[in-house]
Design an enzyme around this catalytic site. Sequence first.
Site, PDB file in Angstrom:
ATOM      1  N   TYR A   1       0.805  -1.226   0.000  1.00 30.19           N
ATOM      2  CA  TYR A   1       0.000   0.000   0.000  1.00 30.19           C
ATOM      3  C   TYR A   1       0.836   1.273   0.000  1.00 30.19           C
ATOM      4  O   TYR A   1       0.534   2.228   0.726  1.00 30.19           O
ATOM      5  CB  TYR A   1      -0.945   0.020   1.211  1.00 30.19           C
ATOM      6  CG  TYR A   1      -1.917  -1.127   1.267  1.00 30.19           C
ATOM      7  CD1 TYR A   1      -2.721  -1.448   0.175  1.00 30.19           C
ATOM      8  CD2 TYR A   1      -2.024  -1.913   2.403  1.00 30.19           C
ATOM      9  CE1 TYR A   1      -3.618  -2.499   0.224  1.00 30.19           C
ATOM     10  CE2 TYR A   1      -2.915  -2.970   2.465  1.00 30.19           C
ATOM     11  CZ  TYR A   1      -3.703  -3.258   1.371  1.00 30.19           C
ATOM     12  OH  TYR A   1      -4.587  -4.310   1.426  1.00 30.19           O
TER      13      TYR A   1
ATOM     14  N   TYR B   1     -15.204  -3.916   1.118  1.00 31.18           N
ATOM     15  CA  TYR B   1     -13.838  -4.392   0.848  1.00 31.18           C
ATOM     16  C   TYR B   1     -13.744  -5.824   1.361  1.00 31.18           C
ATOM     17  O   TYR B   1     -14.106  -6.112   2.511  1.00 31.18           O
ATOM     18  CB  TYR B   1     -12.795  -3.521   1.554  1.00 31.18           C
ATOM     19  CG  TYR B   1     -11.403  -4.100   1.484  1.00 31.18           C
ATOM     20  CD1 TYR B   1     -10.593  -3.882   0.374  1.00 31.18           C
ATOM     21  CD2 TYR B   1     -10.910  -4.889   2.524  1.00 31.18           C
ATOM     22  CE1 TYR B   1      -9.325  -4.441   0.307  1.00 31.18           C
ATOM     23  CE2 TYR B   1      -9.645  -5.450   2.452  1.00 31.18           C
ATOM     24  CZ  TYR B   1      -8.860  -5.222   1.355  1.00 31.18           C
ATOM     25  OH  TYR B   1      -7.613  -5.779   1.284  1.00 31.18           O
TER      26      TYR B   1
ATOM     27  N   ASP C   1     -18.769 -11.504   5.758  1.00 31.45           N
ATOM     28  CA  ASP C   1     -17.327 -11.364   5.887  1.00 31.45           C
ATOM     29  C   ASP C   1     -17.049 -10.738   7.254  1.00 31.45           C
ATOM     30  O   ASP C   1     -17.113  -9.530   7.426  1.00 31.45           O
ATOM     31  CB  ASP C   1     -16.798 -10.486   4.748  1.00 31.45           C
ATOM     32  CG  ASP C   1     -15.298 -10.251   4.818  1.00 31.45           C
ATOM     33  OD1 ASP C   1     -14.693 -10.583   5.847  1.00 31.45           O
ATOM     34  OD2 ASP C   1     -14.741  -9.707   3.838  1.00 31.45           O
TER      35      ASP C   1
ATOM     36  N   LYS D   1      -8.023 -12.523  11.048  1.00 25.91           N
ATOM     37  CA  LYS D   1      -7.463 -11.430  11.851  1.00 25.91           C
ATOM     38  C   LYS D   1      -7.345 -11.781  13.330  1.00 25.91           C
ATOM     39  O   LYS D   1      -6.364 -12.382  13.739  1.00 25.91           O
ATOM     40  CB  LYS D   1      -8.242 -10.151  11.605  1.00 25.91           C
ATOM     41  CG  LYS D   1      -7.994  -9.587  10.200  1.00 25.91           C
ATOM     42  CD  LYS D   1      -8.321  -8.147  10.071  1.00 25.91           C
ATOM     43  CE  LYS D   1      -8.077  -7.630   8.655  1.00 25.91           C
ATOM     44  NZ  LYS D   1      -6.651  -7.468   8.313  1.00 25.91           N
TER      45      LYS D   1
END
Length: 420
Positions: free
Chosen positions: A18, A146, A240, A269
Site C-alpha cells: 500500500y 472491501y 465477511d 485477523k
Amino acid sequence: MTDPQWLTAGAPHVWRPYCQMKTAQPPLPVVATKGSRLVLEGGRELVDGLASWWTACHGYNHPHIADALRAQIETMPHVMFGGLAHEPAYRLAARLAKLLPGELDHVFFAESGSVSVEIAMKMALQFQINRGVVGRTKFLAFRGGYHGDTLATMTICDPEEGMHSLFAGVMPDQVIADLPRDTDGEEALDALLAARGHEIAAILVEPLVQGAGGMLLHPPEVLRVLRRLADKHGVLLVFDEIFTGFGRTGTLFAMQAAGIEPDIVTLSKALTGGTLPLSAAVASRKVFEAFWSDDAGAALMHGPTYMANPLACAAANASLDLFEDGNWAKDVARVSAALAQGLEPCRAGKGVVDVRTLGAIGVVEFDALVAVGELCARFAELGAWIRPMGKVIYLTPAFTTPDADLELLTSAVRKVVGVN
C-alpha cells in the site's frame, strides 16, 4: 534515530504494501512488542492504535497464547491436512461451531482472510452447481465494501472507491448495489434481485462495519433485510467477519447484533490473537449437505498448503480461551467509552464531517482524502502508531489497552485534527 543495519541492507529488496515505493517515507523499525505498544530501534515506544490491522485484540505477547505456541512448536509445528488430522485443528473447529450461532458448523481452514473469502465464493458457486442450478455465476456485493486484494475478492470490492480500479475489466463484473438502509433501499434491492437473481449465487457483506472501505457503519436491520431477501430469491448470504469477528463491534460476532445467521461466514485477523496467519470459511449445514455425495466430483476441491497449521490453531485455541473467560466484553465497553469521549471534540475540527464509534472502533471522517504518510509521521512524533486511510483517521486498539494509552491515542488524534 539511526536506521539499523538490517533495515538499510534489506530496504532495496523489500516490496512494501500500500505505498508508492519511489516516494514513500522509510518504515519505522520495530524491534519488539509488549501489551499495547511497539518498541522501536533505540527504545522509543509507540502506542499501537490499530492492533496491527485489527489482529492483536488481546494485546501483544499475551502469556497464555505464548505458552500455547511454545508447547505446540515442540510437539508439531506443521503437518499437511490432506489425509491427516491433528488435535489443535479439530478442537478449534468444534469450538468455533459451538460459538457461532445457528447451523454454522462446518469449518474450512485457510491462511489469510482474502483466501477464506475466495473459498466462500467457491463454496457458493459449487453449492448452486451441485444442486443442478444453472447460470448463478455472479455475486452481489455493496458499495463501500472491501473483501481482499486477491483477484476474485477484488471483483466484489467497491469498484469506484476501492483500491482496485486499475483492474476494471480484468476479472468478471459482479453486481454491486447500495446497502438497503431504509424501505426504499430494500425495495430497490428486492427489484434488483427479482431481475437478476437468476445470475447470482450469493450476497456478500461485511456486517455492521464496512472496514477498509472507510469504517462505514450500518444498523443491524440491514442484515435482517439481507437475510429476508436472500431467502426470498434463493441466493446464499455470506458474512465477511474478518474485521468484525471476535468482539470488535461489541458482540463476539457482528451477526449476533442482528439475531440472524448467514449461510457462510469468513473469519480471520483476531482469530489467533494477532500471532499467526489463520482464517476459516464456516458453512452452514445446508451448504455442506450440497457437497455430501457419493459422487467424488461433488467434493470441494480446495486445499491451501498451510491450512489448519497446528501452530496457528494452537494460538487460536488459546485466544478462544481468553474470549471464553468473558473479560473481553468489559474491556471492549471500556475502550468504546474512551474512544467516544476522546474523539467527540474532533467534530469541531476543520474538514471533519463525522465522528463515530462502535465497540472498539473509533472514526473521524473528513470531507477529503487525508495525507497518510504525513499524518503517520505526525502521530509517531506524538507517541502513537496510527495509519489513516482514505478519508478517515481511525482507531482499533487492542481491547486490553490501558486507559492512559487510550488517552494518548485520542489526544494525538485531537492534536492532529487541531482541537486540542
